[in-house]
Scaffold this motif. Structure first.
Motif, PDB file in Angstrom:
ATOM      1  N   UNK A   1     -17.325  87.108 -26.466  1.00 52.49           N
ATOM      2  CA  UNK A   1     -18.924  86.598 -26.679  1.00 52.49           C
ATOM      3  C   UNK A   1     -18.559  85.660 -28.120  1.00 52.49           C
ATOM      4  N   UNK A   2     -17.773  86.350 -28.847  1.00 50.00           N
ATOM      5  CA  UNK A   2     -17.647  85.482 -30.424  1.00 50.00           C
ATOM      6  C   UNK A   2     -16.958  84.469 -30.310  1.00 50.00           C
ATOM      7  N   UNK A   3     -16.051  84.320 -29.324  1.00 55.35           N
ATOM      8  CA  UNK A   3     -15.313  83.055 -29.350  1.00 55.35           C
ATOM      9  C   UNK A   3     -16.323  81.870 -28.940  1.00 55.35           C
ATOM     10  N   UNK A   4     -17.201  82.221 -27.787  1.00 52.98           N
ATOM     11  CA  UNK A   4     -18.320  81.255 -27.748  1.00 52.98           C
ATOM     12  C   UNK A   4     -19.133  80.854 -28.889  1.00 52.98           C
ATOM     13  N   UNK A   5     -19.517  82.072 -29.371  1.00 55.51           N
ATOM     14  CA  UNK A   5     -20.519  81.855 -30.554  1.00 55.51           C
ATOM     15  C   UNK A   5     -19.886  81.159 -31.665  1.00 55.51           C
ATOM     16  N   UNK A   6     -18.722  81.203 -32.074  1.00 53.05           N
ATOM     17  CA  UNK A   6     -18.060  80.583 -33.335  1.00 53.05           C
ATOM     18  C   UNK A   6     -17.623  79.185 -32.842  1.00 53.05           C
ATOM     19  N   UNK A   7     -17.537  78.903 -31.584  1.00 51.38           N
ATOM     20  CA  UNK A   7     -17.244  77.330 -31.327  1.00 51.38           C
ATOM     21  C   UNK A   7     -18.620  76.722 -31.342  1.00 51.38           C
ATOM     22  N   UNK A   8     -19.916  77.389 -30.907  1.00 49.28           N
ATOM     23  CA  UNK A   8     -21.079  76.726 -31.120  1.00 49.28           C
ATOM     24  C   UNK A   8     -21.431  76.769 -32.483  1.00 49.28           C
ATOM     25  N   UNK A   9     -20.899  77.550 -33.359  1.00 50.55           N
ATOM     26  CA  UNK A   9     -21.562  77.432 -34.794  1.00 50.55           C
ATOM     27  C   UNK A   9     -20.738  76.247 -35.539  1.00 50.55           C
ATOM     28  N   UNK A  10     -19.602  75.794 -34.987  1.00 47.53           N
ATOM     29  CA  UNK A  10     -18.849  74.859 -35.748  1.00 47.53           C
ATOM     30  C   UNK A  10     -17.779  75.446 -36.610  1.00 47.53           C
ATOM     31  N   UNK A  11     -16.949  74.415 -37.108  1.00 47.17           N
ATOM     32  CA  UNK A  11     -15.988  74.955 -38.048  1.00 47.17           C
ATOM     33  C   UNK A  11     -16.210  75.725 -39.399  1.00 47.17           C
ATOM     34  N   UNK A  12     -17.164  75.021 -40.108  1.00 42.77           N
ATOM     35  CA  UNK A  12     -17.668  75.706 -41.234  1.00 42.77           C
ATOM     36  C   UNK A  12     -18.590  77.144 -41.195  1.00 42.77           C
ATOM     37  N   UNK A  13     -19.338  76.974 -40.215  1.00 46.56           N
ATOM     38  CA  UNK A  13     -20.198  78.067 -40.163  1.00 46.56           C
ATOM     39  C   UNK A  13     -19.509  79.306 -39.360  1.00 46.56           C
TER      40      UNK A  13
END
Length: 371
Positions: free
Chosen positions: A311-323
């Protein structure tokens, strides 16, 4: 090529081990009933591979005396879980039935499906909506990754916006029902399903006395025990070059060495639609209804809880690098490797020194890498 066992992450096809695996042997009933006996591990594991849950699934077992009977139990479990979770045109699964009754009535589901939907709801909320299981109406409209994929009209795209809302998922624990408040809503398990299924398979194998194994679901690898190919027991994971035209023979960006047991990659080009010079990813910005625009090519999440990390691999991708980097550095329970479109590699602060850069056209700009 390295002769050690490693797994390719970031590819859209089956992960390929560098060592050849033997076919599973027949497991005797006596062996199956004696998990307390000290495990005898093999250098070359038993191997089972098949297409299930929309991807290639590979299971490797290193315990001598295990094999075909364990694989048969796993195959049966895969089939049962797919029948509950997959979204079918025929509307056969439990999630299909929930979607068909959206805005109409709650649907009673099995215990395992209710557990899955609770996880979908949980991670949608703890990721501030960057992971959103109600995005199904958008993915179905664009249908990216399929032969009929196309850019929908602006009118149709706008019509999806009010049907993507995690607050419109209603769970009734007492009656074990799931209800979507609005007609046309579609809940799907993409972004957590592989991790959830992987975790169920690991539990089953452990219950059968397996002490060392790898479950690989098309880009996501989950392990039991220590890597028998290394004295320190760490697993080596090859992160593929996440570019267009990637194949299983694509060069590796680098190799991650980790004591963790769960490895999940979200890739910009996992599925895509190309129209002219414009590439549209299969990942969506739920605020606009259009595929997400990101500075990232891939995020590899490294942890110990398959569906949590998925789940978090998807969330982090959607957040972008900085976030995404700020988020992962606040959590000690998992690590991540970010690969950007400008060919840079960023490594979360918990795993410096465990990533070896192989493709010198990329550059590690945060984190320590072997030269």
């Amino acid at each position: 090529m390295r002769k050690k066992l490693w797994w390719r992450l970031g590819a859209i096809f089956l992960l390929v081990p560098a060592l050849l695996a033997s076919s599973g042997c027949k497991q005797s009933a006596k062996q199956a009933k004696a998990p307390e006996k000290k495990a005898e591990l093999m250098k070359t594991p038993y191997k089972n591979e098949e297409f299930a849950t929309g991807t290639y699934v590979e299971i490797l077992i290193y315990d001598k005396g295990h094999g075909e009977e364990d694989f048969e139990v796993a195959r049966k479990q895969l089939k049962e879980l797919a029948a509950k979770f997959e979204i079918y045109e025929q509307g056969e699964s439990e999630l299909d039935k929930v979607n068909a009754q959206a805005g109409i009535a709650p649907v009673k589901v099995s215990k395992i499906t209710f557990e899955l939907v609770k996880a979908l709801d949980k991670y949608a909320k703890t990721s501030d909506g960057y992971y959103n299981p109600t995005v199904g109406v958008m993915t179905h409209l664009w249908h990216i990754g399929f032969s009929d994929a196309q850019i929908p009209s602006e009118e149709l795209i706008k019509a999806t916006l009010d049907k993507v809302n995690i607050d419109d998922i209603v769970l009734d624990t007492k009656n074990q029902t799931v209800f979507l408040k609005k007609k046309g809503m579609v809940i799907e398990a993409d972004g957590i399903g592989k991790g959830f299924i992987g975790e169920q398979l690991l539990k089953t194998l452990k219950a059968r006395g397996v002490t060392t194994a790898v479950v690989n679901l098309g880009g996501h690898a989950y392990t039991i025990g220590k890597n028998p190919d290394r004295k320190d027991g760490a697993w080596e994971v090859g992160i593929a070059n996440p570019t267009l035209g990637e194949t299983q023979d694509s060069p590796l960006v680098g190799v991650l060495t980790s004591q963790h047991t769960s490895f999940n990659t979200t890739n910009y080009y996992g599925r895509y639609l190309k129209v002219g010079d414009k590439v549209y990813s299969h990942l969506f910005d739920t605020k606009t209804g259009y595929p997400i625009e990101s500075d990232l090519l891939s995020v590899t999440m490294v942890g110990d809880t398959p569906y949590h990390d998925d789940a978090y691999s998807n969330a982090l991708f959607n957040m972008g690098l900085e976030k995404g980097m700020k988020f992962v550095n606040k959590h000690d329970e998992f690590d991540a490797v970010f690969v950007t479109k400008d060919k840079k590699v960023y490594i979360s602060e918990h795993i410096p020194g465990e990533f070896e850069l192989l493709d010198k056209t990329f550059k590690v700009v945060k984190g320590v890498a072997k030269e």
